[in-house]
Motif scaffolding. Structure first.
Motif, short mmCIF file in Angstrom:
data_model
loop_
_atom_site.label_atom_id
_atom_site.label_comp_id
_atom_site.label_asym_id
_atom_site.label_seq_id
_atom_site.Cartn_x
_atom_site.Cartn_y
_atom_site.Cartn_z
N VAL A 182 0.84 -1.20 0.00
CA VAL A 182 0.00 0.00 0.00
C VAL A 182 0.88 1.25 0.00
O VAL A 182 0.63 2.23 -0.73
CB VAL A 182 -0.95 0.01 1.22
N ALA A 183 1.96 1.20 0.81
CA ALA A 183 2.88 2.34 0.88
C ALA A 183 3.53 2.59 -0.48
O ALA A 183 3.68 3.74 -0.92
CB ALA A 183 3.95 2.09 1.93
N ARG A 184 3.89 1.51 -1.17
CA ARG A 184 4.51 1.65 -2.48
C ARG A 184 3.52 2.26 -3.48
O ARG A 184 3.86 3.13 -4.28
CB ARG A 184 5.00 0.28 -3.00
N LEU A 185 2.26 1.80 -3.36
CA LEU A 185 1.22 2.34 -4.26
C LEU A 185 1.00 3.83 -3.99
O LEU A 185 0.84 4.63 -4.91
CB LEU A 185 -0.08 1.55 -4.04
N ARG A 186 0.99 4.18 -2.69
CA ARG A 186 0.83 5.59 -2.32
C ARG A 186 1.91 6.45 -2.97
O ARG A 186 1.68 7.55 -3.43
CB ARG A 186 1.00 5.73 -0.80
N GLN A 187 3.11 5.86 -2.97
CA GLN A 187 4.26 6.60 -3.48
C GLN A 187 4.20 6.72 -5.01
O GLN A 187 4.53 7.77 -5.56
CB GLN A 187 5.53 5.87 -3.06
N LYS A 188 3.78 5.66 -5.65
CA LYS A 188 3.89 5.62 -7.11
C LYS A 188 2.62 6.05 -7.84
O LYS A 188 2.70 6.51 -8.98
CB LYS A 188 4.25 4.19 -7.56
#
Lengths: 256, 327
Positions: A182-188
């Motif tokens: 989820v954090a990676r998705l938030r970032q990307k």
């Protein structure tokens, strides 16, 4: 000479807060003025009628009152209402615009008086031609009276707020088990994509069933292209549930 | 940072609504005065909403929430950060101090108006001396286009009071017309002063031509008796309007001044407003005198009396503008 006109004027406060006002355009302002002109005309007609009724009793005094009343209403209408209604007249209220200090301070009577007195030059040669040209050339859409008075005319923002409750499900969210993804998705994920997803969820009932399926299929595919979640997180989820679950997780505050 | 927006709104909404209610109340009743506790609370709500605005600022998913909060914070800012206000307006203080002080602060602009008027009056008189046919051009008013002899004869042999029952109406017409001329003269200062120069020049040209016409025809006492009682106030009032116009023009142009234009205009705003109020009061007085006094001639009112009245007014006006409000 070229002047870059701004659609908004931004104020930065000493507390470090920044906010902006949308400037009212020439057409809106002209419409507000036209309404005010109609109101003034109506008031003057009533005044004229009242004078004609009283005139037989005291002809000289009644006519003098009529002349002074005409003058006071013509010049004083804008001043009085803008002062009492904090930058608004009847026309401005109806058109949802407001006069305000260019530094966002409270309007003073001096400012209101000067911007109204300078209508004498802005209205030349007819129908506010000078004022209109000045507005087009001015960075903050100011007519000459506004420049002298240090005022701007802004569109009034809406005062109500509907809190969206259509996004959050309150149910178990399988994506919560993969916070790193989820954090990676938030970032990307681009903010635009998130905005579209939120809007789609809020307005889901407005779409035709086929269009809704197609929309959430596209959105889910775009999210999947950015980050792939484990099979167990997304198993048995429709595209809409997939998007809802992701948005739910992505928009949660990270608590310490 | 992305916020848990729905929860964030739910938790903060109560404060925003409270702030909005207070703002609406202040908006509906401009005379409302908050108590110290209410002001403290209001300030807290403003700060809290401002902080919320900053937190939500980077989130583009809900522009309407951002817009709503921005509007609230902006309105609260305006309420809290009031422009410096002087004490409550007092007409007496305005007359006894404010106006004469503003007049003296901008005496050079008045001197410029005076010079333009004198020069243009000289030109008007000169033009009439050289070519009398220009009279209809420089005096496009029906009552001035008669010869002075015709006018004087008509006025001095009138058996009825031509002004009977018309004093109030005539006075009101004079006041409103002259104030409109004054306001236009002031407002044209925003044309870098060019329009103000034109207004003063035209005024002076007409005045010079009229004066020459009557003096040349040998009717100086009539002219002085007719013009002085109201003219000694009316003409300076139009010059004060021109003065206010030039003050605006000077701030607009800003020769040799690095201060931003908006700041320069802000600095002169008070004086422009005060001068506008001053010339309006002067023109009300001039309108009354012209309708009730100036239009009566010999044998009803002897010219020496009218001239003396005019000179007394001029003396008092000079003393008032030069002395009143001195510390």
């Amino acid at each position: 000479m070229t002047v870059e006109r701004q659609a908004r004027v931004t104020i930065e406060t000493p507390e470090g807060i920044s906010f902006s006002y949308p400037l009212a355009g020439p057409v809106t302002r002209f419409a507000a003025w036209a309404i005010d002109a109609l109101v003034i005309f109506t008031v003057l007609s009533a005044l004229s009628k009242a004078v004609s009724i009283v005139a037989p009793l005291t002809p000289g005094v009644a006519t003098a009152f009529g002349i002074i009343g005409y003058f006071v209403v013509s010049i004083g209408y804008g001043m009085f209402l803008e002062w009492r209604w904090r930058g608004q007249t009847i026309g401005k209220r109806l058109m949802q615009v407001r006069v305000m200090d260019a530094e966002a301070l409270r309007l003073t009577f001096q400012q209101i008086a000067i911007r109204n007195l300078l209508r004498a030059v802005d209205s030349l040669p007819a129908l506010y031609t000078v004022g209109g040209v000045a507005m087009v050339l001015s960075k903050h859409a100011q007519r000459l009276g506004d420049m002298a008075a240090g005022t701007i005319v802004v569109r009034q923002s809406r005062s109500g707020l509907e809190i969206p409750d259509t996004i959050r499900t309150g149910k178990y969210n399988s994506f919560a088990a993969s916070p790193h993804l989820v954090a990676r998705l938030r970032q990307k994920a681009p903010l635009d994509l998130l905005a579209i997803a939120v809007n789609a969820l809020e307005r889901r009932d407005q779409f035709e069933p086929d269009r809704r399926l197609e929309l959430f299929r596209d959105l889910a595919r775009k999210f999947r292209d950015i980050v792939t979640f484990p099979e167990e997180a997304s198993a048995f989820l429709t595209d809409e549930q997939y998007v809802r679950g992701l948005v739910d997780e992505m928009t949660r505050v990270r608590r310490r | 940072m992305i916020l848990d927006l729905a929860r964030f709104i739910e938790s903060e909404r109560v404060y925003w609504e409270e702030l909005r209610t207070t703002l609406d109340r202040l908006n509906e009743n401009p005379d409302t005065r908050l108590t110290l506790d209410q002001v403290t609370r209001f300030h807290y709500l403003y700060q809290r909403s401002g902080a919320d605005l900053a937190r939500i600022g980077s989130l583009s998913t809900r522009p309407e929430v951002f817009g709503y909060l921005e509007s609230l914070v902006a309105r609260a800012y305006t309420e809290l950060h009031d422009a410096p206000q002087h004490s409550r307006f007092s007409f007496w203080r305005f007359l006894s101090q404010g106006f004469p002080q503003a007049f003296r602060r901008n005496i050079r602009a008045f001197a410029l108006c005076l010079v333009i008027t004198i020069v243009s009056a000289g030109l008007g008189a000169g033009a009439l001396a050289l070519d009398y046919d220009t009279k209809s051009v420089m005096m496009p008013f029906s009552h001035l286009n008669r010869t002075p002899a015709q006018r004087v004869k008509e006025e001095e042999t009138a058996r009825q009071d031509r002004m009977a029952g018309r004093h109030s109406t005539f006075s009101a017409q004079l006041m409103t017309h002259n104030i409109q001329v004054g306001v236009l003269t002031l407002a044209l200062g925003m044309t870098w002063g060019l329009g103000t120069i034109v207004m003063l020049f035209y005024n002076g040209l007409t005045l010079g031509a009229v004066a020459f016409d009557y003096i040349h025809a040998g009717y100086t006492p009539f002219l002085l008796g007719w013009l002085l009682p109201h003219g000694v106030v009316e003409i300076p009032a139009i010059l004060v309007a021109g003065q206010a116009g030039f003050v605006l023009a000077h701030a607009l142009i800003g020769w040799g001044d690095d201060t931003p234009r908006a700041a320069r205009l802000t600095m002169v705003r008070g004086d422009v407003f005060t001068l506008a109020g001053g010339f309006a009061v002067m023109l009300v007085w001039a309108g009354i005198i012209e309708a009730f006094f100036s239009q009566y001639h010999e044998p009803v009112l002897p010219y020496p009396l009218k001239i003396a009245f005019g000179l007394a007014e001029l003396t008092l006006l000079t003393l008032y503008l030069s002395r009143a409000g001195r510390k």
